[in-house]
Design a protein around this motif. Sequence first.
Motif, PDB file in Angstrom:
ATOM      1  N   UNK A 165       0.833  -1.208   0.000  1.00  0.00           N
ATOM      2  CA  UNK A 165       0.000   0.000   0.000  1.00  0.00           C
ATOM      3  C   UNK A 165       0.865   1.255   0.000  1.00  0.00           C
ATOM      4  N   UNK A 166       1.942   1.217   0.774  1.00  0.00           N
ATOM      5  CA  UNK A 166       2.802   2.391   0.885  1.00  0.00           C
ATOM      6  C   UNK A 166       3.498   2.693  -0.436  1.00  0.00           C
ATOM      7  N   UNK A 167       3.968   1.659  -1.114  1.00  0.00           N
ATOM      8  CA  UNK A 167       4.622   1.876  -2.409  1.00  0.00           C
ATOM      9  C   UNK A 167       3.639   2.452  -3.430  1.00  0.00           C
ATOM     10  N   UNK A 168       2.393   1.994  -3.383  1.00  0.00           N
ATOM     11  CA  UNK A 168       1.379   2.558  -4.278  1.00  0.00           C
ATOM     12  C   UNK A 168       1.146   4.027  -3.953  1.00  0.00           C
ATOM     13  N   UNK A 169       1.018   4.357  -2.656  1.00  0.00           N
ATOM     14  CA  UNK A 169       0.751   5.738  -2.245  1.00  0.00           C
ATOM     15  C   UNK A 169       1.907   6.662  -2.622  1.00  0.00           C
ATOM     16  N   UNK A 170       3.139   6.177  -2.489  1.00  0.00           N
ATOM     17  CA  UNK A 170       4.298   6.987  -2.860  1.00  0.00           C
ATOM     18  C   UNK A 170       4.243   7.369  -4.337  1.00  0.00           C
ATOM     19  N   UNK A 171       3.875   6.415  -5.157  1.00  0.00           N
ATOM     20  CA  UNK A 171       3.815   6.658  -6.597  1.00  0.00           C
ATOM     21  C   UNK A 171       2.568   7.440  -6.987  1.00  0.00           C
ATOM     22  N   UNK A 172       1.422   7.035  -6.453  1.00  0.00           N
ATOM     23  CA  UNK A 172       0.147   7.616  -6.871  1.00  0.00           C
ATOM     24  C   UNK A 172      -0.101   8.990  -6.256  1.00  0.00           C
ATOM     25  N   UNK A 173       0.184   9.137  -4.959  1.00  0.00           N
ATOM     26  CA  UNK A 173      -0.141  10.383  -4.251  1.00  0.00           C
ATOM     27  C   UNK A 173       0.965  11.428  -4.351  1.00  0.00           C
ATOM     28  N   UNK A 174       2.212  10.970  -4.407  1.00  0.00           N
ATOM     29  CA  UNK A 174       3.342  11.902  -4.396  1.00  0.00           C
ATOM     30  C   UNK A 174       4.091  11.949  -5.723  1.00  0.00           C
ATOM     31  N   UNK A 175       3.728  11.065  -6.647  1.00  0.00           N
ATOM     32  CA  UNK A 175       4.420  11.026  -7.932  1.00  0.00           C
ATOM     33  C   UNK A 175       5.879  10.647  -7.795  1.00  0.00           C
ATOM     34  N   UNK A 176       6.193   9.822  -6.789  1.00  0.00           N
ATOM     35  CA  UNK A 176       7.593   9.505  -6.500  1.00  0.00           C
ATOM     36  C   UNK A 176       8.153   8.463  -7.465  1.00  0.00           C
ATOM     37  N   UNK A 177       9.361   8.748  -7.945  1.00  0.00           N
ATOM     38  CA  UNK A 177      10.130   7.798  -8.748  1.00  0.00           C
ATOM     39  C   UNK A 177      11.502   7.676  -8.101  1.00  0.00           C
ATOM     40  N   UNK A 178      11.903   6.458  -7.757  1.00  0.00           N
ATOM     41  CA  UNK A 178      13.192   6.242  -7.101  1.00  0.00           C
ATOM     42  C   UNK A 178      14.320   6.533  -8.085  1.00  0.00           C
ATOM     43  N   UNK A 179      15.053   7.624  -7.838  1.00  0.00           N
ATOM     44  CA  UNK A 179      16.124   8.036  -8.745  1.00  0.00           C
ATOM     45  C   UNK A 179      17.421   7.280  -8.491  1.00  0.00           C
ATOM     46  N   UNK A 180      17.484   6.628  -7.340  1.00  0.00           N
ATOM     47  CA  UNK A 180      18.718   5.940  -6.969  1.00  0.00           C
ATOM     48  C   UNK A 180      18.656   4.493  -7.451  1.00  0.00           C
ATOM     49  N   UNK A 181      18.741   4.313  -8.764  1.00  0.00           N
ATOM     50  CA  UNK A 181      18.576   2.988  -9.358  1.00  0.00           C
ATOM     51  C   UNK A 181      19.633   1.994  -8.895  1.00  0.00           C
ATOM     52  N   UNK A 182      20.827   2.495  -8.569  1.00  0.00           N
ATOM     53  CA  UNK A 182      21.914   1.590  -8.193  1.00  0.00           C
ATOM     54  C   UNK A 182      21.589   0.825  -6.914  1.00  0.00           C
TER      55      UNK A 182
END
Length: 368
Positions: free
Chosen positions: A142-159
Amino acid sequence: AATPGFADQNQFTFGDGYEVNNLDYFLFCDWKSSWNLLYKAIDEKEKKEIDKIVEKCNAASIHQIKEFKFRPLISEITSIISIPSSSSHFCLDDANLTKSVKVSSLKQNATKCVNQDLENVTKNLLDQKSSNLCVPISVATLLRFAMKNDLGFVDKNDDYDLYSAEKILSTLILIVYPRSMAGLNLNPKKEESEFQLNEIELLLERLCKKTYLMETGWNIIRQLDKDEKDRPKKSTCKFEKVLLHENFVFSRPLSVTGAIIIPHKIIDGIDYPEKVFFHQMTLDRIENGEYVLQNNQFSDKSSTVIRIKQRYPHYAAEPFVSNLENQTGDNIFTDGNIKIELINEQYYMTRNRWFLLPYAYSLKLTEI
């Protein structure tokens, strides 16, 4: 290596945005009080009551420990802090749980399965294996969905993939709300599984609220990356309890509890009596009158998604159903205009079929 309740973030992630020294608190509080002050979510009223107890011990400086300042507390405290209302529910008082486990190997040893049938939650499913960690896994989803859906978060630290399912789950059960990881990592101790059980509301409250000594669980997880610019946006976390029913309209993923009766059976000469099993899953969507659920306890790819008819009755424990039938003459629960048929192992429940409990939970992040 890391130990539930005493782990430091950089022991199992590459981030160190949130530093903890929880062991230090146990020098100034009794065992059970320490666990409660660290991990029990509280409101402002409870905080004021605890403040009074702490002040009587001349220990108000205990909050400076998180700033690595010990001298004021050492010079001022007059007695060990003891909270009379401390509950053993938050206390991992077991020898097995004081041993370090190889959580750093979780990602390498995690079993995953990709299921393209999921639309809203992640298609990469983490297998809980023999653990009882279905609740924190569902909350992490649920938290990962909320991060993406509500905050538009994309993890920039791919490494380092700091906000992966494994990293969030590890933080949840090692720092935010400690539980053993037996069965999920390299620790084979099956007897520890009884210390893994979570009540979904308690975990969600801990995620959304502060404890007396620690930040909200969400703020701890948000700091997985040490650089503020690469973290999810500053935000508040809130969960909502909803009632499932035949005409329920889906709007976002939910954490739901399933119940199933496994009939009596004999395997390799061992007698297994009939038993009701409960399992936390995540509702991905409603499609063609069916709940489509992400299942994190699977033996093969086909069992990673479970479908349950929306018209099916819902499970409720005794004595609720029998009392309802005695009072109304049937097993129909009414809440305003909503009517729900309730069943359990004593009332009309089909064996080997999943049924959902009526209450489910959503999680939402709101940017500050």
